[in-house]
Write a protein that holds these residues in place. Structure first.
Motif, PDB file in Angstrom:
ATOM      1  N   PRO A 176      47.279  79.936  34.138  1.00 57.60           N
ATOM      2  CA  PRO A 176      45.938  80.412  33.786  1.00 57.60           C
ATOM      3  C   PRO A 176      45.356  81.264  34.913  1.00 57.60           C
ATOM      4  CG  PRO A 176      46.136  78.038  33.467  1.00 57.60           C
ATOM      5  CD  PRO A 176      47.338  78.469  34.232  1.00 57.60           C
ATOM      6  N   ARG A 177      44.353  82.047  34.565  1.00 61.03           N
ATOM      7  CA  ARG A 177      43.631  82.818  35.572  1.00 61.03           C
ATOM      8  C   ARG A 177      42.906  81.873  36.518  1.00 61.03           C
ATOM      9  NH1 ARG A 177      39.702  87.029  32.984  1.00 61.03           N
ATOM     10  NH2 ARG A 177      38.889  85.088  32.107  1.00 61.03           N
ATOM     11  N   LEU A 178      42.806  82.270  37.786  1.00 59.98           N
ATOM     12  CA  LEU A 178      42.149  81.436  38.775  1.00 59.98           C
ATOM     13  C   LEU A 178      40.691  81.164  38.404  1.00 59.98           C
ATOM     14  CD1 LEU A 178      42.351  79.978  41.500  1.00 59.98           C
ATOM     15  CD2 LEU A 178      41.714  82.132  42.610  1.00 59.98           C
ATOM     16  N   LEU A 179      40.014  82.173  37.850  1.00 61.66           N
ATOM     17  CA  LEU A 179      38.628  81.989  37.436  1.00 61.66           C
ATOM     18  C   LEU A 179      38.512  80.903  36.382  1.00 61.66           C
ATOM     19  CD1 LEU A 179      35.633  82.825  37.399  1.00 61.66           C
ATOM     20  CD2 LEU A 179      36.239  84.566  35.686  1.00 61.66           C
ATOM     21  N   ASP A 180      39.415  80.918  35.407  1.00 64.13           N
ATOM     22  CA  ASP A 180      39.370  79.897  34.358  1.00 64.13           C
ATOM     23  C   ASP A 180      39.674  78.514  34.916  1.00 64.13           C
ATOM     24  OD1 ASP A 180      38.737  81.785  32.463  1.00 64.13           O
ATOM     25  OD2 ASP A 180      40.802  82.098  31.818  1.00 64.13           O
ATOM     26  N   ILE A 181      40.589  78.432  35.868  1.00 61.78           N
ATOM     27  CA  ILE A 181      40.896  77.138  36.498  1.00 61.78           C
ATOM     28  C   ILE A 181      39.664  76.587  37.198  1.00 61.78           C
ATOM     29  CG2 ILE A 181      42.241  76.024  38.318  1.00 61.78           C
ATOM     30  CD1 ILE A 181      44.522  77.962  37.682  1.00 61.78           C
ATOM     31  N   ASN A 182      38.986  77.445  37.934  1.00 59.98           N
ATOM     32  CA  ASN A 182      37.809  76.990  38.691  1.00 59.98           C
ATOM     33  C   ASN A 182      36.649  76.626  37.778  1.00 59.98           C
ATOM     34  OD1 ASN A 182      39.014  77.219  41.225  1.00 59.98           O
ATOM     35  ND2 ASN A 182      38.489  79.395  41.400  1.00 59.98           N
ATOM     36  N   LEU A 183      36.417  77.419  36.728  1.00 64.72           N
ATOM     37  CA  LEU A 183      35.344  77.082  35.790  1.00 64.72           C
ATOM     38  C   LEU A 183      35.638  75.779  35.054  1.00 64.72           C
ATOM     39  CD1 LEU A 183      34.466  80.588  34.272  1.00 64.72           C
ATOM     40  CD2 LEU A 183      32.963  79.142  35.652  1.00 64.72           C
ATOM     41  N   ALA A 184      36.904  75.570  34.709  1.00 67.01           N
ATOM     42  CA  ALA A 184      37.276  74.360  33.965  1.00 67.01           C
ATOM     43  C   ALA A 184      37.021  73.100  34.768  1.00 67.01           C
ATOM     44  CB  ALA A 184      38.742  74.426  33.546  1.00 67.01           C
ATOM     45  N   LYS A 185      36.988  73.219  36.100  1.00 64.71           N
ATOM     46  CA  LYS A 185      36.744  72.050  36.940  1.00 64.71           C
ATOM     47  C   LYS A 185      35.360  71.430  36.681  1.00 64.71           C
ATOM     48  CE  LYS A 185      39.844  73.473  40.674  1.00 64.71           C
ATOM     49  NZ  LYS A 185      39.920  73.970  42.074  1.00 64.71           N
ATOM     50  N   PHE A 186      34.416  72.271  36.256  1.00 64.11           N
ATOM     51  CA  PHE A 186      33.085  71.739  35.967  1.00 64.11           C
ATOM     52  C   PHE A 186      33.135  70.750  34.798  1.00 64.11           C
ATOM     53  CE2 PHE A 186      31.945  75.629  38.232  1.00 64.11           C
ATOM     54  CZ  PHE A 186      30.976  75.164  39.094  1.00 64.11           C
ATOM     55  N   ALA A 187      33.976  71.034  33.810  1.00 66.88           N
ATOM     56  CA  ALA A 187      34.125  70.100  32.686  1.00 66.88           C
ATOM     57  C   ALA A 187      34.982  68.913  33.071  1.00 66.88           C
ATOM     58  CB  ALA A 187      34.718  70.828  31.490  1.00 66.88           C
ATOM     59  N   ALA A 188      36.013  69.169  33.859  1.00 68.12           N
ATOM     60  CA  ALA A 188      36.928  68.089  34.232  1.00 68.12           C
ATOM     61  C   ALA A 188      36.275  67.061  35.131  1.00 68.12           C
ATOM     62  CB  ALA A 188      38.170  68.661  34.918  1.00 68.12           C
ATOM     63  N   ALA A 189      35.220  67.461  35.853  1.00 70.18           N
ATOM     64  CA  ALA A 189      34.582  66.562  36.829  1.00 70.18           C
ATOM     65  C   ALA A 189      34.059  65.293  36.175  1.00 70.18           C
ATOM     66  CB  ALA A 189      33.461  67.280  37.551  1.00 70.18           C
ATOM     67  N   ALA A 190      33.656  65.411  34.916  1.00 70.83           N
ATOM     68  CA  ALA A 190      33.122  64.243  34.217  1.00 70.83           C
ATOM     69  C   ALA A 190      34.176  63.522  33.393  1.00 70.83           C
ATOM     70  CB  ALA A 190      31.969  64.666  33.306  1.00 70.83           C
ATOM     71  N   GLY A 191      35.425  63.962  33.489  1.00 71.52           N
ATOM     72  CA  GLY A 191      36.497  63.267  32.795  1.00 71.52           C
ATOM     73  C   GLY A 191      36.673  63.748  31.379  1.00 71.52           C
ATOM     74  N   LYS A 192      37.673  63.182  30.716  1.00 69.29           N
ATOM     75  CA  LYS A 192      37.976  63.568  29.338  1.00 69.29           C
ATOM     76  C   LYS A 192      36.789  63.274  28.440  1.00 69.29           C
ATOM     77  CE  LYS A 192      42.903  62.614  29.824  1.00 69.29           C
ATOM     78  NZ  LYS A 192      44.039  61.821  29.318  1.00 69.29           N
ATOM     79  N   ALA A 193      36.624  64.110  27.435  1.00 68.65           N
ATOM     80  CA  ALA A 193      35.413  64.014  26.627  1.00 68.65           C
ATOM     81  C   ALA A 193      35.702  63.827  25.156  1.00 68.65           C
ATOM     82  CB  ALA A 193      34.586  65.291  26.805  1.00 68.65           C
ATOM     83  N   ASP A 194      34.795  63.144  24.476  1.00 70.05           N
ATOM     84  CA  ASP A 194      34.673  63.172  23.028  1.00 70.05           C
ATOM     85  C   ASP A 194      35.919  62.667  22.295  1.00 70.05           C
ATOM     86  OD1 ASP A 194      32.316  64.297  23.655  1.00 70.05           O
ATOM     87  OD2 ASP A 194      32.813  66.322  22.990  1.00 70.05           O
ATOM     88  N   LYS A 195      36.107  61.359  22.293  1.00 72.02           N
ATOM     89  CA  LYS A 195      37.240  60.813  21.572  1.00 72.02           C
ATOM     90  C   LYS A 195      36.912  59.540  20.823  1.00 72.02           C
ATOM     91  CE  LYS A 195      38.657  59.351  26.183  1.00 72.02           C
ATOM     92  NZ  LYS A 195      37.754  60.240  26.884  1.00 72.02           N
ATOM     93  N   GLY A 196      35.731  58.992  21.015  1.00 69.73           N
ATOM     94  CA  GLY A 196      35.394  57.755  20.315  1.00 69.73           C
ATOM     95  C   GLY A 196      34.305  57.987  19.340  1.00 69.73           C
TER      96      GLY A 196
END
Length: 463
Positions: free
Chosen positions: A443-463
């Motif tokens: 992936p592009r470095l920008l996308d990797i860095n932006l995705a970290k903001f979502a990853a910081a709170a862990g996996k989402a939306d499964k229950g």
């Protein structure tokens, strides 16, 4: 339109809705919201003190919100261990992981005790990788759980993973027996029945239009009000739009689901014959499980974001992401090519900054309690929420009332429009990142860095 799970549950539960509140009344406790959190709290209060006069007011019918439309994955907080440790320290993180697993088993015990048929199946969960970039993503948290003596996961041979999950798309997998699948609508309607049998007074079709603090507090509705010594606010995603002080404490985001027509013959052919819940290692995960009547339910979180915490009309409509979900279904299960989709739906989840719910007292009021922010993973943790809120209401001194989960929001999103625009930027970066990884590209470095903001709170939306 009622979402699939609730619609099916209402076909079996033919009891009439409880009448709306039409007069002023008094109660020891008034609970606002008739979903999992409100109903668990009411039931636990009555079990501990049968003489307590408990009233629930619900704007629609019990289960009309997230409780009747979630993915039905009852999961523990094991995967959130690093977040728990960072926020609360090792000792409390260990306790909360253990408690979250105990809640999974407790839901099954409750269903057995009260004869609630919620399709509860204690068949465990699989955390998997579906591309090379995801391989090893779970190793760190498993090692931490093992180090602290609370690990319920075991790495399974690839052939076993693919057989148990019913798909050769999985490249590795960790299995834990401490998880279950449920029919969410049947569970919430069962909770409603038990609450009524225990003597809880329920008024459906009764939205709260104002809350007056005081001793007692007053919950005002269109045609009557409830004066109560203690009030519990259990409206989850609706807290953000109802109480301005919480508007930035959560982001309202959809989780979208599809369910197939019944094909038990195909499930048997591919080997997906247990009620195991399966989740990949994306940031906005894919999650699925089968149903006892031979269907596959598949969902994905992190799709539609709401501006300013508002409830969008799309949350009560068929999922606008049906095409994407159908394609994902076939990627996982080529044998289901051509099998019809029975229903699609979505709904709002209240995603907190940490990915964990939070609880507390409203402003300076010592007798008004709240809990929300389950972040799309509330089937199991709502049982914990019931323990927390009932303990607060009863004034108990226990491990729940001493927990730092009761310190209110542990972070805030930026104000609008920054939050909304930022959410879309991060979401789209996550999509680009994971699409590149699916195709074996970096992936592009920008996308990797932006995705970290979502990853910081862990996996989402499964229950």
């Amino acid at each position: 339109m009622r979402p699939y799970w609730l619609d099916r549950a209402l076909q079996e539960d033919t009891s009439a809705p409880c009448a709306p509140l039409q007069q002023d009344t008094q109660a020891d406790v008034c609970i606002v919201g008739g979903g999992y959190t409100g109903l668990w709290t009411a039931i636990m209060l009555k079990e501990q003190n049968p003489e307590l006069d408990v009233v629930i007011i619900e704007a629609d019918i019990c289960g009309a919100g997230a409780s009747g439309r979630n993915g039905g994955c009852a999961l523990s907080w094991s995967a959130k261990y690093f977040t728990l440790e960072r926020l609360f320290g090792v000792e409390e993180a260990i306790r909360l992981v253990k408690a979250s697993e105990q809640s999974i088993y407790a839901i099954g015990d409750f269903c057995q005790k009260y004869g609630v048929d919620a399709d509860y199946r204690l068949d465990g969960t699989l955390y998997t990788a579906t591309n090379l970039a995801q391989v090893g993503a779970t190793d760190g948290v498993i090692a931490a759980l093992e180090r602290n003596g609370i690990n319920s996961f075991s790495r399974r041979p690839l052939a076993d993973v693919q057989r148990l999950a019913g798909s050769n798309k999985h490249l590795e997998g960790w299995f834990s027996p401490a998880a279950a699948s449920v029919q969410p609508g049947k569970l919430v309607r069962g909770l409603r029945r038990v609450a009524l049998a225990l003597g809880v007074r329920l008024y459906e079709g009764t939205p709260m239009i104002k809350l007056n603090e005081g001793q007692p507090a007053t919950v005002v509705t269109a045609n009557g009000q409830v004066k109560a010594g203690r009030v519990v606010l259990a409206i989850n995603a609706w807290m953000a739009s109802t109480f301005p002080q919480f508007e930035r404490s959560v982001a309202i985001v959809s989780s979208d689901m599809i369910i197939t027509e019944p094909r038990p013959d195909l499930l048997k052919k591919i080997g997906l014959t247990s009620g195991v819940t399966v989740l990949d290692s994306r940031i906005f995960v894919h999650y699925y499980h089968n149903t006892p009547d031979g269907r596959i339910m598949l969902g994905k979180g992190g799709n539609t974001f709401a501006y300013g915490g508002r409830m969008l009309p799309v949350f009560d409509q068929p999922s606008p992401y049906e095409g994407l979900l159908r394609k994902t279904l076939i990627d996982f299960f080529p044998a289901f090519e051509g099998v019809g989709i029975e229903s699609t739906w979505n709904g709002p989840s209240d995603r907190s900054v940490t990915g964990l719910p939070f609880f507390g007292r409203l402003e300076q009021a010592s007798n008004i309690f709240y809990g929300f922010g389950y972040s799309g993973s509330g089937v199991g943790p709502c049982h914990m929420g019931g323990q927390i809120l009932s303990s607060m209401v009863l004034g108990l001194d226990n491990e729940w009332t001493r927990s730092p989960l009761l310190n209110g929001p542990l972070g805030y999103f930026p104000p609008e429009p920054i939050r909304y625009l930022g959410s879309l930027m991060v979401r789209n970066a996550v999509r680009r990142k994971e699409q590149a990884e699916d195709h074996g590209r970096r992936p592009r470095l920008l996308d990797i860095n932006l995705a970290k903001f979502a990853a910081a709170a862990g996996k989402a939306d499964k229950g």
